[in-house]
Design an enzyme around this catalytic site. Structure first.
Site, PDB file in Angstrom:
ATOM      1  N   HIS A 125       0.818  -1.228   0.000  1.00 55.69           N
ATOM      2  CA  HIS A 125       0.000   0.000   0.000  1.00 55.69           C
ATOM      3  C   HIS A 125       0.849   1.276   0.000  1.00 55.69           C
ATOM      4  CE1 HIS A 125      -3.680  -2.201   0.389  1.00 55.69           C
ATOM      5  NE2 HIS A 125      -3.367  -2.713   1.560  1.00 55.69           N
ATOM      6  N   ASP A 162      -2.798 -10.681  -2.585  1.00 56.61           N
ATOM      7  CA  ASP A 162      -3.376 -10.181  -1.338  1.00 56.61           C
ATOM      8  C   ASP A 162      -4.846  -9.813  -1.584  1.00 56.61           C
ATOM      9  OD1 ASP A 162      -2.101  -8.739   1.404  1.00 56.61           O
ATOM     10  OD2 ASP A 162      -3.940  -7.790   0.681  1.00 56.61           O
ATOM     11  N   HIS A 164      -6.343  -7.293  -0.648  1.00 54.74           N
ATOM     12  CA  HIS A 164      -6.436  -5.854  -0.910  1.00 54.74           C
ATOM     13  C   HIS A 164      -5.647  -5.498  -2.168  1.00 54.74           C
ATOM     14  CE1 HIS A 164      -6.864  -6.323   3.539  1.00 54.74           C
ATOM     15  NE2 HIS A 164      -7.898  -5.534   3.310  1.00 54.74           N
ATOM     16  N   ASP A 245      -4.484 -12.827   3.091  1.00 55.62           N
ATOM     17  CA  ASP A 245      -5.751 -12.414   3.692  1.00 55.62           C
ATOM     18  C   ASP A 245      -6.952 -12.680   2.783  1.00 55.62           C
ATOM     19  OD1 ASP A 245      -4.715 -10.505   2.016  1.00 55.62           O
ATOM     20  OD2 ASP A 245      -4.730  -8.873   3.487  1.00 55.62           O
TER      21      ASP A 245
END
Ligand SMILES: [Zn+2]
Length: 311
Positions: A125, A162, A164, A245
């Site tokens: 991120h 991931d 995200h 995740d």
């Protein structure tokens, strides 16, 4: 097959606030499974400190200065509502960078075929100019730039599974046609980016999934969007932003992937690595917040990297 494993004790000194999902116990959970017999053959390496010159290929000088100056001498300092620094954070983040570049060195020197970097904090991120979402430095993007600058790689790909979207990697790669970013992720979900229409200069491939999607949709997204584009790109190095995740047990996402799905994706990426990059694959830990799901998924991922078939 030689698989390197990078770790460092500083991952245990990056303290996050009580109840924060990105916590020290993640590293303990991974350490326990990688200490078991199936992983005895790993080439174990201590991560060096990441160097400023390497960080600055992916981040602006002002960003590096911001992280260095924000590091507190005691207590916790918030950089945004979910990204916080403790006194041990700066070294941990620098070691996470050093692991990724050190892993690139090993796969290009031939000392290892591939590598897994089991350090925290994560990185995907972190944008060129902004820490975000538990991340400070974008280790995967830094590794990609490093492979080009130091090892003569022409094209480098980061593939991110991931749950995200890796907005930071997309941001850093956005206008560079020799860097590829491919991501499967749940949408809508934090950070809000990652739609199919975000394509950079034809080097960004987003394959969003919906809440509740399982291995079937994941395989399809990888098989129809990410993997064909990666094959056409013909990378000299494949970097994996390995977040776990998207596992069905994870509290932050609503995808339903299993250990076997992560192993499958790993094998697909290794196969393309064999075709284009002499098998060079560097995998960097990103998310994964259910300790049991994280440990078993890392186990399957690393066994796949080792050439095993027992996942
Ligand atoms: Zn994540």
């Amino acid at each position: 097959m030689v698989t390197a494993l990078f770790t460092h004790p500083s991952s245990l000194t990056h303290v996050t606030p009580d109840g924060h999902p990105e916590r020290i116990d993640r590293i303990h959970a991974i350490g326990r499974i990688l200490a078991t017999a199936p992983f005895a053959g790993l080439l174990r390496c201590e991560a060096p400190l990441g160097r400023d010159e390497d960080i600055l290929r992916a981040h602006d000088p002002g960003h590096l200065q911001h992280i260095r100056s924000a590091a507190p001498e005691n207590g916790i300092k918030y950089l945004d509502s979910d990204t916080a620094m403790s006194p041990g954070t700066l070294e941990a983040a620098l070691r996470a960078v050093g692991a990724a570049t050190g892993a690139v060195d090993l796969v290009f020197s031939g000392q290892a075929n591939n590598a897994f970097c089991a350090l925290r904090p994560p990185g995907h991120h972190a944008e060129r100019n902004r820490p975000m979402g538990f991340c400070f430095f974008n280790s995967a993007a830094i590794a990609a730039h490093y492979a080009r600058a130091r090892h003569g790689a022409g094209r480098v790909a980061v593939v991110d599974f991931d749950v995200h979207h890796g907005n930071g990697t997309q941001d850093i790669f956005w206008s560079d046609a020799d860097l590829f970013y491919g991501s499967t992720h749940q949408m809508p979900l934090y950070p809000g980016t990652g739609s199919k229409s975000e394509t950079g200069v034809g080097n960004i491939f987003n394959a969003p999934l919906r809440a509740g999607d399982s291995g079937e949709q994941f395989h399809e997204a990888m098989g129809t969007t990410i993997l064909p584009a990666l094959d056409a790109f013909a990378p000299d190095l494949v970097v994996i932003s390995a977040g776990f995740d998207a596992h069905h047990r994870d509290p932050l996402g609503s995808l339903q992937l299993t250990e076997a799905d992560f192993a499958w994706a790993t094998l697909q990426l290794m196969e393309l690595g064999e075709t284009h990059s002499r098998g060079r694959v560097v995998s960097v830990l990103e998310g994964g917040y259910d300790l049991q799901g994280l440990a078993s998924s890392v186990g399957a991922h690393v066994r796949a990297l080792m050439g095993g078939d027992d996942f």
